[in-house]
Design a protein around this motif. Structure first.
Motif, PDB file in Angstrom:
ATOM      1  N   PHE A  86      18.844   0.667   1.843  1.00 35.05           N
ATOM      2  CA  PHE A  86      18.704  -0.005   0.550  1.00 35.05           C
ATOM      3  C   PHE A  86      18.086   0.935  -0.484  1.00 35.05           C
ATOM      4  O   PHE A  86      18.503   0.965  -1.633  1.00 35.05           O
ATOM      5  CB  PHE A  86      17.816  -1.257   0.684  1.00 35.05           C
ATOM      6  N   TYR A  87      17.075   1.671  -0.029  1.00 38.46           N
ATOM      7  CA  TYR A  87      16.408   2.590  -0.958  1.00 38.46           C
ATOM      8  C   TYR A  87      17.382   3.632  -1.484  1.00 38.46           C
ATOM      9  O   TYR A  87      17.383   3.951  -2.681  1.00 38.46           O
ATOM     10  CB  TYR A  87      15.215   3.252  -0.269  1.00 38.46           C
ATOM     11  N   GLU A  88      18.236   4.134  -0.599  1.00 40.68           N
ATOM     12  CA  GLU A  88      19.210   5.139  -1.047  1.00 40.68           C
ATOM     13  C   GLU A  88      20.218   4.550  -2.024  1.00 40.68           C
ATOM     14  O   GLU A  88      20.637   5.197  -2.971  1.00 40.68           O
ATOM     15  CB  GLU A  88      19.936   5.741   0.166  1.00 40.68           C
ATOM     16  N   MET A  89      20.570   3.307  -1.787  1.00 42.35           N
ATOM     17  CA  MET A  89      21.582   2.691  -2.646  1.00 42.35           C
ATOM     18  C   MET A  89      21.002   2.227  -3.987  1.00 42.35           C
ATOM     19  O   MET A  89      21.669   2.301  -5.020  1.00 42.35           O
ATOM     20  CB  MET A  89      22.200   1.485  -1.920  1.00 42.35           C
ATOM     21  N   MET A  90      19.750   1.761  -3.979  1.00 41.98           N
ATOM     22  CA  MET A  90      19.157   1.210  -5.214  1.00 41.98           C
ATOM     23  C   MET A  90      17.697   1.637  -5.351  1.00 41.98           C
ATOM     24  O   MET A  90      16.788   0.782  -5.320  1.00 41.98           O
ATOM     25  CB  MET A  90      19.304  -0.317  -5.236  1.00 41.98           C
ATOM     26  N   PRO A  91      17.466   2.948  -5.475  1.00 37.03           N
ATOM     27  CA  PRO A  91      16.081   3.456  -5.491  1.00 37.03           C
ATOM     28  C   PRO A  91      15.250   2.880  -6.633  1.00 37.03           C
ATOM     29  O   PRO A  91      14.031   2.734  -6.494  1.00 37.03           O
ATOM     30  CB  PRO A  91      16.263   4.972  -5.674  1.00 37.03           C
ATOM     31  N   GLU A  92      15.879   2.528  -7.728  1.00 34.80           N
ATOM     32  CA  GLU A  92      15.133   2.071  -8.913  1.00 34.80           C
ATOM     33  C   GLU A  92      14.388   0.766  -8.669  1.00 34.80           C
ATOM     34  O   GLU A  92      13.436   0.446  -9.371  1.00 34.80           O
ATOM     35  CB  GLU A  92      16.084   1.954 -10.120  1.00 34.80           C
ATOM     36  N   LYS A  93      14.822   0.010  -7.658  1.00 35.62           N
ATOM     37  CA  LYS A  93      14.136  -1.266  -7.394  1.00 35.62           C
ATOM     38  C   LYS A  93      12.800  -1.082  -6.685  1.00 35.62           C
ATOM     39  O   LYS A  93      11.948  -1.953  -6.741  1.00 35.62           O
ATOM     40  CB  LYS A  93      15.008  -2.149  -6.490  1.00 35.62           C
ATOM     41  N   PHE A  94      12.648   0.032  -5.986  1.00 34.11           N
ATOM     42  CA  PHE A  94      11.497   0.159  -5.080  1.00 34.11           C
ATOM     43  C   PHE A  94      10.246   0.651  -5.793  1.00 34.11           C
ATOM     44  O   PHE A  94      10.298   1.598  -6.576  1.00 34.11           O
ATOM     45  CB  PHE A  94      11.837   1.100  -3.912  1.00 34.11           C
ATOM     46  N   ASN A  95       9.136   0.014  -5.491  1.00 34.73           N
ATOM     47  CA  ASN A  95       7.867   0.469  -6.057  1.00 34.73           C
ATOM     48  C   ASN A  95       6.712  -0.007  -5.201  1.00 34.73           C
ATOM     49  O   ASN A  95       6.858  -0.904  -4.365  1.00 34.73           O
ATOM     50  CB  ASN A  95       7.726  -0.027  -7.503  1.00 34.73           C
ATOM     51  N   ASN A  96       5.573   0.627  -5.415  1.00 33.68           N
ATOM     52  CA  ASN A  96       4.375   0.258  -4.653  1.00 33.68           C
ATOM     53  C   ASN A  96       3.362  -0.471  -5.521  1.00 33.68           C
ATOM     54  O   ASN A  96       3.180  -0.133  -6.682  1.00 33.68           O
ATOM     55  CB  ASN A  96       3.722   1.520  -4.080  1.00 33.68           C
ATOM     56  N   LYS A  97       2.739  -1.464  -4.911  1.00 36.28           N
ATOM     57  CA  LYS A  97       1.607  -2.122  -5.571  1.00 36.28           C
ATOM     58  C   LYS A  97       0.524  -2.286  -4.523  1.00 36.28           C
ATOM     59  O   LYS A  97       0.551  -3.241  -3.726  1.00 36.28           O
ATOM     60  CB  LYS A  97       2.020  -3.513  -6.116  1.00 36.28           C
ATOM     61  N   THR A  98      -0.395  -1.355  -4.513  1.00 36.44           N
ATOM     62  CA  THR A  98      -1.465  -1.447  -3.515  1.00 36.44           C
ATOM     63  C   THR A  98      -2.304  -2.703  -3.757  1.00 36.44           C
ATOM     64  O   THR A  98      -2.698  -2.980  -4.887  1.00 36.44           O
ATOM     65  CB  THR A  98      -2.341  -0.186  -3.565  1.00 36.44           C
TER      66      THR A  98
ATOM     67  N   ALA B 142       0.888  -1.169   0.000  1.00 39.20           N
ATOM     68  CA  ALA B 142       0.000   0.000   0.000  1.00 39.20           C
ATOM     69  C   ALA B 142       0.928   1.221   0.000  1.00 39.20           C
ATOM     70  O   ALA B 142       2.097   1.107   0.383  1.00 39.20           O
ATOM     71  CB  ALA B 142      -0.913   0.020   1.206  1.00 39.20           C
ATOM     72  N   ARG B 143       0.399   2.345  -0.442  1.00 43.26           N
ATOM     73  CA  ARG B 143       1.287   3.500  -0.616  1.00 43.26           C
ATOM     74  C   ARG B 143       2.025   3.866   0.680  1.00 43.26           C
ATOM     75  O   ARG B 143       3.238   4.042   0.696  1.00 43.26           O
ATOM     76  CB  ARG B 143       0.493   4.692  -1.124  1.00 43.26           C
ATOM     77  N   LEU B 144       1.243   3.960   1.767  1.00 44.48           N
ATOM     78  CA  LEU B 144       1.863   4.337   3.049  1.00 44.48           C
ATOM     79  C   LEU B 144       2.944   3.326   3.445  1.00 44.48           C
ATOM     80  O   LEU B 144       4.039   3.702   3.882  1.00 44.48           O
ATOM     81  CB  LEU B 144       0.786   4.417   4.150  1.00 44.48           C
ATOM     82  N   HIS B 145       2.623   2.078   3.287  1.00 45.14           N
ATOM     83  CA  HIS B 145       3.572   1.011   3.644  1.00 45.14           C
ATOM     84  C   HIS B 145       4.868   1.149   2.835  1.00 45.14           C
ATOM     85  O   HIS B 145       5.974   1.074   3.395  1.00 45.14           O
ATOM     86  CB  HIS B 145       2.887  -0.335   3.392  1.00 45.14           C
ATOM     87  N   THR B 146       4.727   1.362   1.547  1.00 46.28           N
ATOM     88  CA  THR B 146       5.917   1.495   0.700  1.00 46.28           C
ATOM     89  C   THR B 146       6.742   2.726   1.123  1.00 46.28           C
ATOM     90  O   THR B 146       7.980   2.671   1.168  1.00 46.28           O
ATOM     91  CB  THR B 146       5.507   1.599  -0.782  1.00 46.28           C
ATOM     92  N   GLU B 147       6.049   3.800   1.471  1.00 44.89           N
ATOM     93  CA  GLU B 147       6.777   4.997   1.924  1.00 44.89           C
ATOM     94  C   GLU B 147       7.536   4.717   3.221  1.00 44.89           C
ATOM     95  O   GLU B 147       8.666   5.171   3.393  1.00 44.89           O
ATOM     96  CB  GLU B 147       5.808   6.178   2.117  1.00 44.89           C
ATOM     97  N   ILE B 148       6.909   3.960   4.115  1.00 36.89           N
ATOM     98  CA  ILE B 148       7.592   3.630   5.379  1.00 36.89           C
ATOM     99  C   ILE B 148       8.816   2.754   5.106  1.00 36.89           C
ATOM    100  O   ILE B 148       9.874   2.935   5.704  1.00 36.89           O
ATOM    101  CB  ILE B 148       6.622   2.949   6.382  1.00 36.89           C
ATOM    102  N   LEU B 149       8.671   1.840   4.154  1.00 35.99           N
ATOM    103  CA  LEU B 149       9.830   1.011   3.790  1.00 35.99           C
ATOM    104  C   LEU B 149      10.964   1.902   3.284  1.00 35.99           C
ATOM    105  O   LEU B 149      12.120   1.755   3.677  1.00 35.99           O
ATOM    106  CB  LEU B 149       9.461  -0.003   2.706  1.00 35.99           C
ATOM    107  N   LYS B 150      10.611   2.829   2.404  1.00 37.44           N
ATOM    108  CA  LYS B 150      11.656   3.668   1.777  1.00 37.44           C
ATOM    109  C   LYS B 150      12.289   4.638   2.780  1.00 37.44           C
ATOM    110  O   LYS B 150      13.485   4.845   2.774  1.00 37.44           O
ATOM    111  CB  LYS B 150      11.052   4.458   0.601  1.00 37.44           C
ATOM    112  N   LYS B 151      11.457   5.207   3.622  1.00 35.87           N
ATOM    113  CA  LYS B 151      11.973   6.232   4.531  1.00 35.87           C
ATOM    114  C   LYS B 151      12.578   5.676   5.804  1.00 35.87           C
ATOM    115  O   LYS B 151      13.398   6.335   6.435  1.00 35.87           O
ATOM    116  CB  LYS B 151      10.842   7.197   4.915  1.00 35.87           C
TER     117      LYS B 151
END
Ligand code: OAK
Length: 820
Positions: free
Chosen positions: A449-461, A434-443
């Motif tokens: 990991f997100y800082e090192m490889m941001p292109e891998k991260f995405n959300n699928k609600t 979910a969007r919030l969940h993905t944001e919490i993962l990234k932040k």
């Protein structure tokens, strides 16, 4: 597909099956035998399309997604298959003519419950959508002998009974011994140098092995002739080897193999959002992952010659970290069986594996002790060591001298194999649900990991299938929707539900909508009377919380609020109060003591309140035993209020919330998981939102929590409810029964933080939101409008939308078209 044969032929099939299978006429058969006779007839129709789908796959050679999951919480197959074949009505009529009631027959099917909760049910919805949308997909999992336990409530306590779902056999499954695979555990690795090829070979010796035998289940697409496959693996001893061992007199070894085969698939671990670290669980993981990968690679190599291009035709979606060993196992197959160089194998693996995260609960993180892991999977472990070594070099290159980065992102650390880190390093996609969940993962959780490889991260609600949860579960509303929007196309395009918006202010439509809700409430009331012996009034507000029992989901907040209302009614009988039925349904993991205490508390509160005649039935409390997919369908259809009250930031998405919305129940909830997006779709004026935000929660957590005594001391109503946990009110005078729950809320000295899940902190805000619910419900037109709007705005939450996003943005799949 609808009924492919005439009704007469179908009836004959059913009768013939009954004779052949049971040597009985249909009217002499037991209900179970009738169910089997009908199901085999249905399966015969499915098989035609199953074969046609396989032919189409061979012809088109599309890319295939392998959805790897320890859990598939499928629910009953018969009714769902008929719905998707668009043959439900025809079969109902045919059976009527035979004097058999289809609903009764459906009820004989044991619920296949090879999953715990959200993650497993999501996998089942995804398979339904994949087939319905025309994508080539396999579900890969385990054929547990015993699925999720059956829950009995005895004296208010949960008691677990085994779920022997295969007792009478399963008409829909197909054993495929020709695709069996050997799976090896333990032993040691001998390194050999091959003079001829100049390659180093790794040979596993002294291992134990089992045979993985697949069982295929048809996954019928909706009205499109497509039938995909759920392939789940059973374990059998390797007979040849066994004979060998007998020959050598190695009786012990043969018995061991027999035992391993028996134990490995024996039972589903009943843990939801929790990691238990059991060796057998790791065996289960490797068992089904290795078998599925071997099968996928074999399938690919049957009509391709270059293993280096495997990723063009296959993608492996890892449902949480449970199948993450896939990364190393695929490397092993490529390196050892196909002799690829490391870099070549890594290139294939990192283009073929993707990972979905389903929780941020720390206790769910899988971290295997290295000694256990390396003993059980010696070669796989060597490969993980090498993955980790190379990754740490990369980290050093990017962040020279930064030990913190290595500490947080390393795969092998502190004597553990960190499965999430392995999945992220090797996966080409990392998604939240979910969007919030993905944001919490990234932040936060996966920030480095997100800082090192941001292109891998995405959300699928997440999403849910409207075929099961509206068409099958709520046929009255389904027909009404079709009539109102003038098309049945919502079955595969849920966005069409927005066509209902024009009726939200139409009094006639409102009345019809509420009449349907009322009928569904009567249906549930009857179920409750039959199963619980409790009489509930369908005119009361059906306020429902059904989901796994977990502290973060806060069933405790709900039941304490019931205690608070009861106090209020007792003290002020003159106050107006709209009658409410609080409905709970939840299984607790067998070893989760506190969760079980909460179940007992709910049942104790129910006993006291339901038997207090002085309150004139204003409150009823019902705990529905053995909450599962089949009764869930009825519960969603009958709900007025959807309780989604997790501590903000803790519920990754939730999917029950979407099923309630689809069936016209407004959300009473926190701004957590997909609730945020539900509110966005329906408008905050059509939901009841309360409580702390996820940021507030996370800030408190960072600073060590809060002091619940401030609330306890200053709010007499709350204090009274908390004290009632230990004054015997709900425990026949026993002051100790709920002491642990009391302590969990107040006692800063216990091992956890006091009130870890902010129950007291959110209590007032929750009680106020509940008052708004009552006021809103009293306004009949206003409520009808709000309920209808929830159904009208649920389009986004179809798993069809979710799967289209996965297919386009992660898997890069193309559709196939199966001709009839
Ligand atoms: C189960 C075991 C381990 C880790 C996570 C789970 C799980 O069921 N998580 C749930 O997944 C659902 C599907 O994505 C989400 O909707 C739930 O919020 C999440 O708790």
């Amino acid at each position: 597909m609808s009924l492919k044969i005439s009704k007469t032929e179908f009836k004959k099939d059913v009768m013939d099956n009954c004779r052949r299978l049971f040597r009985k006429e249909l009217d002499e058969a037991t209900p179970q035998e009738q169910y089997q006779s009908v199901s085999y007839a249905v399966k015969d129709m499915i098989v035609e399309n199953w074969i046609a789908t396989q032919k189409q796959l061979t012809k088109d050679d599309p890319k295939i997604v392998y959805y790897m999951s320890m859990e598939f919480l499928m629910g009953r197959a018969l009714g769902n298959n008929l719905i998707n074949m668009t043959a439900y009505e025809d079969v109902k009529e045919a059976l009527d003519e035979l004097g058999i009631d289809l609903n009764f027959v459906e009820d004989q099917e044991p619920d296949p419950a090879l999953g715990n909760g959200g993650l497993g049910r999501l996998a089942a919805c995804f398979l339904d959508s994949l087939a319905s949308l025309g994508y080539a997909a396999y579900g890969c999992g385990i054929r547990y002998r015993y699925g999720m336990f059956k829950q009995k409530i005895e004296n208010g306590y949960q008691v677990e009974k085994p779920d022997n779902w295969l007792k009478y056999g399963n008409p829909f499954e197909l054993r495929r011994p020709e695709y069996a695979k050997e799976i090896r555990f333990g032993g040691n690795i001998r390194v050999e140098y091959d003079d001829e090829t100049g390659k180093t070979l790794f040979k596993q010796e002294n291992y134990e092995s089992v045979l993985a035998v697949p069982y295929d289940y048809p996954i019928v697409g909706y009205d499109n002739n497509q039938v995909n496959t759920l392939r789940i693996w059973d374990a059998e001893p390797i007979v040849d080897f066994q004979l060998d061992s007998f020959d050598k007199g190695d009786y012990h070894k043969a018995v061991e193999q027999q035992n391993l085969a028996k134990t490995i698939v024996e039972v589903l671990y009943p843990n939801d959002n929790h990691y238990a670290g059991k060796e057998l669980r790791l065996k289960q993981q490797y068992f089904f992952v290795s078998a599925s990968l071997q099968a996928a690679v074999d399938k690919y190599m049957r009509n391709h010659d270059d293993i280096r291009k495997l990723y063009e035709k296959a993608t492996f979606q890892m449902n949480d970290t449970h199948p993450t060993v896939a990364v190393a196992e695929l490397m092993r197959i490529l390196l050892d069986d196909y002799q690829l160089e490391w870099q070549e194998a890594w290139d294939v693996t990192t283009k073929a594996c993707a990972y979905t995260n389903h929780t941020i609960m720390a206790e769910a993180l899988e971290k295997w002790p290295i000694d256990l892991f390396s003993r059980l999977l010696p070669r796989v472990y060597q490969i993980i060591q090498e993955i980790d070594r190379r990754f740490i070099i990369q980290v050093e290159e990017m962040y020279p001298g930064n030990e913190d980065k290595k500490r947080t992102m390393g795969i092998l650390r502190d004597g553990q194999v960190r499965m999430a880190n392995l999945a992220i390093v090797a996966g080409y996609s990392v998604n939240g649900v979910a969007r919030l969940h993905t944001e919490i993962l990234k932040k936060r959780e996966l920030k480095d990991f997100y800082e090192m490889m941001p292109e891998k991260f995405n959300n699928k609600t997440n999403g849910i299938t409207q075929r099961r949860f509206l068409m099958h579960g709520n046929p009255l509303l389904a027909s009404w929707v079709t009539e109102k929007i003038g098309t049945k196309a919502w079955a595969t395009d849920l966005s069409l539900m927005s066509g209902l918006k024009k009726y939200v202010d139409d009094p006639k439509a409102q009345q019809e909508f509420m009449d349907i809700k009322y009928k569904n409430k009567e249906r549930l009331a009857k179920y409750i009377l039959e199963h619980n012996g409790i009489e509930v009034d369908p005119r009361s507000i059906f306020d429902v919380q059904v989901k796994r029992l977990h502290e973060y989901k806060r069933q405790l907040l709900n039941i304490m609020h019931v205690m608070y209302l009861y106090n209020k009614i007792k003290e002020h009988p003159e106050l107006s109060f709209y009658p409410r039925t609080f409905i709970f349904g939840a299984k607790a993991s067998a070893g989760y003591i506190r969760a079980k205490e909460i179940i007992k508390l709910i049942n104790s509160v129910a006993d006291v309140i339901n038997n207090d005649r002085s309150i004139n039935g204003k409150i009823k409390v019902v705990f529905i035993e053995d909450y599962r997919v089949s009764n869930a369908e009825w519960i969603f259809a009958a709900a007025d209020v959807s309780e989604q009250i997790s501590t903000a930031s803790k519920e990754a998405s939730g999917t029950g919330n979407m099923k309630f919305m689809l069936n016209g129940a407004p959300t009473l909830g926190t701004m957590d998981g997909a609730n945020v997006e539900i509110v966005e779709e329906v408008g905050s004026e059509n939901a009841f939102i309360f409580g702390m935000s996820s940021d507030e929660v996370m800030n408190y957590e960072k600073n060590g929590g809060y002091n619940p005594y401030e609330i306890y001391n200053n709010d007499a109503d709350i204090r009274r409810v908390v004290d009632q946990l230990v004054d015997g009110t709900y425990a026949d005078g026993d002051t100790e029964r709920y002491r642990d729950l009391y302590n969990s809320l107040l006692n800063t000295n216990c091992s956890d933080r006091a009130d870890m899940y902010f129950i007291l902190k959110d209590f007032r805000s929750y009680a106020e939101a509940q008052e708004r619910v009552e006021a809103a419900y009293k306004d009949r037109e206003g409520w009808a409008r709000m309920a209808l709007l929830n159904t009208a705005c649920c389009g986004k939450f179809s798993s069809d939308r979710t799967i289209e996003e996965y297919a386009k943005e992660i898997w890069h799949l193309h559709k196939i078209k199966v001709e009839a």
